[in-house]
Write a protein that holds these residues in place. Structure first.
Motif, PDB file in Angstrom:
ATOM      1  N   ASP A  14       0.818  -1.218   0.000  1.00 30.31           N
ATOM      2  CA  ASP A  14       0.000   0.000   0.000  1.00 30.31           C
ATOM      3  C   ASP A  14       0.855   1.273   0.000  1.00 30.31           C
ATOM      4  N   LEU A  15       2.168   1.135   0.028  1.00 32.57           N
ATOM      5  CA  LEU A  15       3.054   2.286   0.192  1.00 32.57           C
ATOM      6  C   LEU A  15       3.519   2.880  -1.134  1.00 32.57           C
ATOM      7  N   ASN A  16       3.789   4.177  -1.103  1.00 31.45           N
ATOM      8  CA  ASN A  16       4.371   4.871  -2.251  1.00 31.45           C
ATOM      9  C   ASN A  16       5.903   4.863  -2.099  1.00 31.45           C
ATOM     10  N   PRO A  17       6.648   5.425  -3.053  1.00 35.01           N
ATOM     11  CA  PRO A  17       8.117   5.432  -2.948  1.00 35.01           C
ATOM     12  C   PRO A  17       8.659   6.168  -1.721  1.00 35.01           C
ATOM     13  N   ASN A  18       7.844   7.023  -1.096  1.00 30.07           N
ATOM     14  CA  ASN A  18       8.286   7.729   0.117  1.00 30.07           C
ATOM     15  C   ASN A  18       8.108   6.894   1.374  1.00 30.07           C
ATOM     16  N   GLY A  19       7.513   5.693   1.232  1.00 30.28           N
ATOM     17  CA  GLY A  19       7.305   4.834   2.386  1.00 30.28           C
ATOM     18  C   GLY A  19       6.051   5.188   3.178  1.00 30.28           C
ATOM     19  N   THR A  20       5.176   5.994   2.591  1.00 34.20           N
ATOM     20  CA  THR A  20       3.901   6.333   3.235  1.00 34.20           C
ATOM     21  C   THR A  20       2.756   5.771   2.395  1.00 34.20           C
ATOM     22  N   LEU A  21       1.583   5.775   2.978  1.00 31.47           N
ATOM     23  CA  LEU A  21       0.415   5.234   2.294  1.00 31.47           C
ATOM     24  C   LEU A  21       0.171   5.976   0.979  1.00 31.47           C
ATOM     25  N   PHE A  22       0.073   5.246  -0.105  1.00 26.94           N
ATOM     26  CA  PHE A  22      -0.186   5.797  -1.423  1.00 26.94           C
ATOM     27  C   PHE A  22      -1.604   6.378  -1.447  1.00 26.94           C
ATOM     28  N   GLY A  23      -1.715   7.643  -1.862  1.00 26.56           N
ATOM     29  CA  GLY A  23      -3.009   8.316  -1.878  1.00 26.56           C
ATOM     30  C   GLY A  23      -4.041   7.607  -2.729  1.00 26.56           C
ATOM     31  N   GLY A  24      -3.603   7.039  -3.853  1.00 29.11           N
ATOM     32  CA  GLY A  24      -4.523   6.310  -4.724  1.00 29.11           C
ATOM     33  C   GLY A  24      -5.122   5.094  -4.050  1.00 29.11           C
ATOM     34  N   ARG A  25      -4.328   4.413  -3.243  1.00 30.34           N
ATOM     35  CA  ARG A  25      -4.834   3.251  -2.504  1.00 30.34           C
ATOM     36  C   ARG A  25      -5.884   3.701  -1.485  1.00 30.34           C
ATOM     37  N   LEU A  26      -5.585   4.788  -0.788  1.00 33.59           N
ATOM     38  CA  LEU A  26      -6.526   5.294   0.206  1.00 33.59           C
ATOM     39  C   LEU A  26      -7.835   5.715  -0.461  1.00 33.59           C
ATOM     40  N   LEU A  27      -7.744   6.372  -1.615  1.00 33.38           N
ATOM     41  CA  LEU A  27      -8.957   6.779  -2.328  1.00 33.38           C
ATOM     42  C   LEU A  27      -9.751   5.568  -2.823  1.00 33.38           C
ATOM     43  N   GLN A  28      -9.045   4.500  -3.194  1.00 27.95           N
ATOM     44  CA  GLN A  28      -9.726   3.261  -3.572  1.00 27.95           C
ATOM     45  C   GLN A  28     -10.545   2.739  -2.389  1.00 27.95           C
ATOM     46  N   TRP A  29      -9.945   2.733  -1.208  1.00 31.03           N
ATOM     47  CA  TRP A  29     -10.652   2.262  -0.016  1.00 31.03           C
ATOM     48  C   TRP A  29     -11.859   3.146   0.296  1.00 31.03           C
TER      49      TRP A  29
ATOM     50  N   ASN B 205      -6.138   7.814  11.704  1.00 33.94           N
ATOM     51  CA  ASN B 205      -5.282   6.790  12.279  1.00 33.94           C
ATOM     52  C   ASN B 205      -5.994   6.279  13.526  1.00 33.94           C
ATOM     53  N   MET B 206      -6.266   4.997  13.580  1.00 35.41           N
ATOM     54  CA  MET B 206      -7.035   4.437  14.693  1.00 35.41           C
ATOM     55  C   MET B 206      -6.330   4.623  16.036  1.00 35.41           C
ATOM     56  N   MET B 207      -5.023   4.540  16.035  1.00 34.58           N
ATOM     57  CA  MET B 207      -4.293   4.593  17.300  1.00 34.58           C
ATOM     58  C   MET B 207      -4.095   6.025  17.805  1.00 34.58           C
ATOM     59  N   THR B 208      -3.786   6.945  16.896  1.00 38.08           N
ATOM     60  CA  THR B 208      -3.509   8.328  17.321  1.00 38.08           C
ATOM     61  C   THR B 208      -4.735   9.233  17.224  1.00 38.08           C
ATOM     62  N   ARG B 209      -5.752   8.780  16.475  1.00 37.71           N
ATOM     63  CA  ARG B 209      -6.977   9.554  16.192  1.00 37.71           C
ATOM     64  C   ARG B 209      -6.699  10.795  15.338  1.00 37.71           C
ATOM     65  N   LYS B 210      -5.510  10.895  14.772  1.00 34.05           N
ATOM     66  CA  LYS B 210      -5.204  12.012  13.877  1.00 34.05           C
ATOM     67  C   LYS B 210      -5.886  11.786  12.534  1.00 34.05           C
ATOM     68  N   THR B 211      -6.468  12.844  12.009  1.00 39.95           N
ATOM     69  CA  THR B 211      -7.131  12.775  10.712  1.00 39.95           C
ATOM     70  C   THR B 211      -6.091  12.697   9.601  1.00 39.95           C
ATOM     71  N   ILE B 212      -6.269  11.731   8.715  1.00 37.92           N
ATOM     72  CA  ILE B 212      -5.375  11.530   7.579  1.00 37.92           C
ATOM     73  C   ILE B 212      -5.937  12.221   6.340  1.00 37.92           C
ATOM     74  N   LEU B 213      -7.252  12.170   6.181  1.00 37.29           N
ATOM     75  CA  LEU B 213      -7.898  12.686   4.983  1.00 37.29           C
ATOM     76  C   LEU B 213      -9.339  13.079   5.289  1.00 37.29           C
ATOM     77  N   THR B 214      -9.822  14.133   4.643  1.00 31.41           N
ATOM     78  CA  THR B 214     -11.240  14.475   4.701  1.00 31.41           C
ATOM     79  C   THR B 214     -11.729  14.764   3.282  1.00 31.41           C
ATOM     80  N   ILE B 215     -12.966  14.376   3.042  1.00 26.88           N
ATOM     81  CA  ILE B 215     -13.657  14.680   1.794  1.00 26.88           C
ATOM     82  C   ILE B 215     -15.058  15.136   2.197  1.00 26.88           C
ATOM     83  N   GLU B 216     -15.400  16.349   1.838  1.00 26.00           N
ATOM     84  CA  GLU B 216     -16.684  16.920   2.252  1.00 26.00           C
ATOM     85  C   GLU B 216     -17.861  16.437   1.424  1.00 26.00           C
TER      86      GLU B 216
END
Length: 131
Positions: free
Chosen positions: A13-28, A88-99
């Motif tokens: 699920d990761l991009n070259p930066n080692g973080t969650l790929f935005g396209g994967r998250l949007l798919q979910w 993020n379930m553990m930190t409760r920090k918002t990763i993404l919002t779509i209105e």
């Protein structure tokens, strides 16, 4: 907002930066919005019509567990407008919002069709009516 789905961020699920790929998250998010609309509108023929600005506010990393929350903004004649938050379930920090995620109810002919719904329903309440 109710958080319905959890996803575990895995290496694929990761991009070259080692973080969650935005396209994967949007798919979910798109899949979760479709499932939510199918349950609300009681019709398997639902499509995504529109997704508003996407605001990525935090990165997610391998091993994180993300939660996808969906809430109804409004019912249209043949559409359902949803709001989405991913955190993020553990930190409760918002990763993404779509209105605005607009889902459209389709008839057997594949064209938009009125769904007749005006308010959010829970399956448990439908089952109680049928009992």
């Amino acid at each position: 907002m109710r958080f319905h789905t959890r996803k575990w961020v895995k290496p694929e699920d990761l991009n070259p930066n080692g973080t969650l790929f935005g396209g994967r998250l949007l798919q979910w998010v798109d899949e979760e919005a479709a499932l939510y609309a199918i349950v609300q509108l009681e019709n398997k023929k639902v499509v995504t019509k529109y997704i508003s600005d996407i605001n990525f506010s935090e990165a997610s990393h391998q091993g994180d567990i993300v939660e996808i929350g969906i809430d109804v903004v409004k019912f249209g004649r043949s559409s359902l407008v949803l709001r989405c938050e991913v955190r993020n379930m553990m930190t409760r920090k918002t990763i993404l919002t779509i209105e605005n995620v607009t889902m459209v109810n389709l008839g057997d002919d594949g064209k938009p069709a009125p769904h007749g719904k005006t308010e959010k329903e829970y399956v448990r309440n439908r089952l109680a009516k049928d009992a």
